[in-house]
Design a protein around this motif. Structure first.
Motif, short mmCIF file in Angstrom:
data_model
loop_
_atom_site.label_atom_id
_atom_site.label_comp_id
_atom_site.label_asym_id
_atom_site.label_seq_id
_atom_site.Cartn_x
_atom_site.Cartn_y
_atom_site.Cartn_z
N THR A 157 0.83 -1.21 0.00
CA THR A 157 0.00 0.00 0.00
C THR A 157 0.86 1.26 0.00
O THR A 157 0.62 2.18 -0.78
CB THR A 157 -0.94 0.00 1.22
N VAL A 158 1.88 1.30 0.84
CA VAL A 158 2.77 2.46 0.89
C VAL A 158 3.50 2.62 -0.44
O VAL A 158 3.58 3.72 -0.99
CB VAL A 158 3.76 2.36 2.06
N ALA A 159 4.01 1.52 -0.98
CA ALA A 159 4.74 1.59 -2.26
C ALA A 159 3.85 2.13 -3.37
O ALA A 159 4.26 3.01 -4.14
CB ALA A 159 5.28 0.22 -2.61
N ARG A 160 2.64 1.61 -3.44
CA ARG A 160 1.71 2.06 -4.49
C ARG A 160 1.38 3.54 -4.33
O ARG A 160 1.43 4.30 -5.29
CB ARG A 160 0.43 1.23 -4.44
N GLN A 205 4.40 5.72 -4.96
CA GLN A 205 5.01 5.44 -6.27
C GLN A 205 6.48 5.03 -6.13
O GLN A 205 7.37 5.55 -6.81
CB GLN A 205 4.83 6.62 -7.21
N LEU A 206 6.71 4.10 -5.21
CA LEU A 206 8.04 3.55 -4.96
C LEU A 206 7.95 2.03 -5.09
O LEU A 206 6.86 1.46 -5.10
CB LEU A 206 8.52 3.92 -3.56
N THR A 207 9.10 1.39 -5.14
CA THR A 207 9.10 -0.06 -5.18
C THR A 207 8.94 -0.62 -3.77
O THR A 207 9.27 0.06 -2.78
CB THR A 207 10.40 -0.62 -5.78
N ILE A 209 10.65 0.48 0.08
CA ILE A 209 9.91 0.62 1.33
C ILE A 209 10.50 -0.30 2.39
O ILE A 209 10.74 0.11 3.53
CB ILE A 209 8.42 0.30 1.12
N ARG A 210 10.76 -1.56 2.03
CA ARG A 210 11.31 -2.52 3.00
C ARG A 210 12.68 -2.08 3.52
O ARG A 210 13.00 -2.28 4.69
CB ARG A 210 11.42 -3.91 2.38
N LYS A 211 13.48 -1.45 2.68
CA LYS A 211 14.81 -1.03 3.08
C LYS A 211 14.79 0.10 4.11
O LYS A 211 15.79 0.33 4.79
CB LYS A 211 15.63 -0.60 1.86
N THR A 212 13.68 0.80 4.25
CA THR A 212 13.61 1.86 5.25
C THR A 212 13.57 1.28 6.65
O THR A 212 13.91 1.96 7.62
CB THR A 212 12.36 2.75 5.08
N GLU A 213 13.16 0.02 6.77
CA GLU A 213 13.02 -0.65 8.06
C GLU A 213 12.19 0.18 9.03
O GLU A 213 12.43 0.18 10.23
CB GLU A 213 14.39 -1.00 8.65
N ALA A 214 11.21 0.89 8.49
CA ALA A 214 10.34 1.71 9.33
C ALA A 214 9.50 0.82 10.24
O ALA A 214 9.08 -0.26 9.86
CB ALA A 214 9.42 2.56 8.44
N ALA A 215 9.28 1.30 11.43
CA ALA A 215 8.49 0.55 12.39
C ALA A 215 7.01 0.91 12.24
O ALA A 215 6.66 1.99 11.80
CB ALA A 215 8.94 0.88 13.81
#
Length: 54
Positions: free
Chosen positions: A23-26, A29-31, A35-41
């Protein structure tokens, strides 16, 4: 807790995380990799309300 129950909980967490990432990627407009590489909590509202996320 039995291992099979832990595994089912982990599968649900993994599924919800994948939905979040997609959902965040869409919407940004990112892959999904970006998003996964941000390691956001992800914080639950109770932790936020109790200021346990700072």
């Amino acid at each position: 807790m039995p291992n099979d129950v832990k595994e089912r909980f982990q599968q649900e967490v993994d599924s919800l995380y994948a939905l979040f990432v997609d959902t965040v990627a869409r919407n940004r407009q990112l892959t999904t990799d970006t998003i996964r590489k941000t390691e956001a909590a992800i914080y639950g509202f109770v932790a936020v309300l109790n200021h346990q996320v700072f």
